[in-house]
Design a protein around this motif. Sequence first.
Motif, PDB file in Angstrom:
ATOM      1  N   LEU A 133      -2.581  -9.412  10.471  1.00  0.00           N
ATOM      2  CA  LEU A 133      -3.106  -8.687  10.153  1.00  0.00           C
ATOM      3  C   LEU A 133      -2.831  -8.438   8.106  1.00  0.00           C
ATOM      4  N   PRO A 134      -3.620  -9.002   7.141  1.00  0.00           N
ATOM      5  CA  PRO A 134      -4.863  -8.115   7.102  1.00  0.00           C
ATOM      6  C   PRO A 134      -6.116  -9.316   7.677  1.00  0.00           C
TER       7      PRO A 134
ATOM      8  N   ASP B 123      -7.018  -6.755  -0.020  1.00  0.00           N
ATOM      9  CA  ASP B 123      -8.216  -5.593  -0.466  1.00  0.00           C
ATOM     10  C   ASP B 123      -8.480  -5.664  -1.895  1.00  0.00           C
TER      11      ASP B 123
ATOM     12  N   SER C 191      -2.334  -5.790   2.543  1.00  0.00           N
ATOM     13  CA  SER C 191      -3.642  -5.271   3.044  1.00  0.00           C
ATOM     14  C   SER C 191      -4.288  -5.174   1.768  1.00  0.00           C
TER      15      SER C 191
ATOM     16  N   SER D  34       0.592  -1.191   5.417  1.00  0.00           N
ATOM     17  CA  SER D  34       0.408  -3.102   4.921  1.00  0.00           C
ATOM     18  C   SER D  34       0.130  -3.645   2.954  1.00  0.00           C
TER      19      SER D  34
ATOM     20  N   LYS E  42     -14.345  -1.758   5.526  1.00  0.00           N
ATOM     21  CA  LYS E  42     -13.273  -2.053   5.898  1.00  0.00           C
ATOM     22  C   LYS E  42     -12.872  -1.255   6.956  1.00  0.00           C
TER      23      LYS E  42
ATOM     24  N   ASN F 127     -10.040  -0.015   9.761  1.00  0.00           N
ATOM     25  CA  ASN F 127      -8.653   0.757   9.862  1.00  0.00           C
ATOM     26  C   ASN F 127      -8.179  -0.012  11.512  1.00  0.00           C
TER      27      ASN F 127
ATOM     28  N   PHE G  98      -7.780  -3.956   8.445  1.00  0.00           N
ATOM     29  CA  PHE G  98      -6.330  -4.103   7.962  1.00  0.00           C
ATOM     30  C   PHE G  98      -5.610  -2.896   8.696  1.00  0.00           C
ATOM     31  N   LYS G  99      -4.143  -2.595   8.866  1.00  0.00           N
ATOM     32  CA  LYS G  99      -3.533  -1.190   8.888  1.00  0.00           C
ATOM     33  C   LYS G  99      -3.129  -0.510   7.932  1.00  0.00           C
TER      34      LYS G  99
ATOM     35  N   GLU H   4     -13.091  -6.516   6.228  1.00  0.00           N
ATOM     36  CA  GLU H   4     -11.209  -6.954   6.268  1.00  0.00           C
ATOM     37  C   GLU H   4     -10.656  -5.487   6.883  1.00  0.00           C
TER      38      GLU H   4
END
Length: 114
Positions: free
Chosen positions: A80-81, A44, A40, A37, A62, A64, A33-34, A31
């Motif tokens: 994203l994600p 998750d 996200s 978010s 995951k 970042n 992700f930011k 994954e």
Amino acid sequence: MYKPLSELTGGNVHTQFTEKVIRSPLPVVVEFFKNNSGTSFLVDSILAEFVEPLQEKAVFYKVNIDKHQLFNELYHLNDLPSVLLFRKGSIRGYLAGPFSRTKFISNIINNLDE
């Protein structure tokens, strides 16, 4: 029971990614992700549901993107994600943006045994 995804962190994330994802003998779900978010967080929680039941078939991590932007350039992560399934260094499944549990199963889980 939900098991959280392990996050690749530290100054050597690119090296970790090569060792743990690209060279993994098992399929790997990642994954990207930011920070901060909401989508996200939802993604998750979907992924975490599968970590333990699939521990003998796949590995989950995951990354970042706020901290490791090179992955955005490498994999063209526009939405994203994003979740990518890697097998023997190649991408075998892809989901981007918010998605449902059903979509995750059909696009990622069903591709584990290819």
